[in-house]
Design a protein around this motif. Structure first.
Motif: not given
Length: 304
Positions: A15-17, A38, A69, A94, A97-98, A113
């Motif tokens: 999941v990239d924000d 996102r 996520d 999960r 996450r970045s 990340y």
């Protein structure tokens, strides 16, 4: 028996924000974010989306959790045409996450990340029959134990194993590397892993007699490939396009190659399709959002 899945993937999802700012901030300052987005990302997830956009039946069968996520990743994959019915749910797992800070002035990106509790291949799933009945298995280094199991099953069943391997600092990596009979790596990886001076030499050093193809990609300089029956590595060109965003281009190349392999195309045509898909992705923002369709790739190849 008819294959149920064209391209099966078990590895990395993310999941990239994205935070867009006028300029990358200096230390100890405040800066207003002009836009935030996102996206679903990750090596395997993006490759599977690329394959699905090219008309393949793609499926993700790695591990995810019950968190928001994980739900976001599954929803994004399903919208893109990637089946998630084989996802293995495990408590506490999960996606990667970045947070990606995008400098709107220079176009540069700074990626922060977090891989804590990130999933990948399950050590015992999916079942052997599902793997053996797939047309292509896509592996990365996330969940090495499960990747090795799946790759062994695939090789015994005659299913091609496409390797998307970025780093080699994980246990049993050499074992996994040996099982990828369609190995596609970056020039940076090839040089670091083999000590080769360039991509062509890296392809030679990564060759094994039980491989079908070794491909070493060099970004906008194309790449080099070596296949069974070839005396020496051969160069393939990249396509010149107006670049907007290169996020995910390498993953799209892998997914497009896997799709072309599943469609039964010969090696040189596979590389043309993969290079064209990566080039077309670069003309659009976002990783998965920029994946082209089969008709777009064919039109592009006819036009160049």
């Amino acid at each position: 028996m008819r294959s149920l899945i064209d391209v099966l993937g078990l590895g990395c999802t993310a999941v990239d924000d994205l935070l867009f700012v006028p300029a990358y901030p200096a230390a100890d300052c405040k800066l207003q974010v002009t836009r935030r987005e996102r996206h679903c990302g990750g090596l395997t997830a993006t490759a599977l989306v690329a394959a699905a956009r090219l008309g393949c039946r793609a499926a993700y069968a790695g591990t995810l959790g019950e968190d928001v996520d994980s739900a976001f990743v599954c929803e994004a994959l399903e919208r893109a045409g990637v089946s998630t019915r084989l996802v293995v749910r495990r408590s506490g797992v999960r996606p990667v996450r970045s947070v990606i800070v995008v400098d709107e002035t220079t176009g540069s990106r700074t990626i922060l990340y977090d891989v804590a509790h990130a999933g990948g291949a399950h050590p015992r799933l999916p079942d052997a029959a599902t793997i053996a009945r797939s047309r292509v298995l896509l592996v990365d280094r996330w969940g090495v134990e499960g990747m090795i199991r799946a790759a062994r099953i695939a090789r015994r069943a005659g299913v091609p194993v496409v390797g998307d391997l970025e780093t080699f600092d994980v246990p049993r990596f050499d074992e996994l590397l040996a099982l990828a009979d369609h190995l596609i790596v970056s020039e940076n990886f090839a040089r670091r892993y083999t000590g080769a001076a360039d991509a062509s030499a890296g392809a030679r050093k990564l060759w094994r007699d039980d491989r079908a193809v070794v491909v070493v990609t060099c970004g906008d300089r194309g790449g080099w490939w070596l296949a069974a029956g070839e005396a020496r590595p051969r160069h393939f060109p990249a396509f010149r396009v107006r670049i907007v965003d290169t996020t995910g281009c390498g993953d799209v190349f892998h997914g497009a190659y896997a799709a072309a392999l599943a469609k039964g195309l010969a090696i040189e045509e596979r590389l043309r399709v993969a290079a064209a898909a990566a080039a077309l992705k670069a003309t659009k923002p976002g990783g998965q959002a920029g994946c082209p369709t089969w008709s777009a790739v064919r039109w592009f190849l006819q036009a160049v």
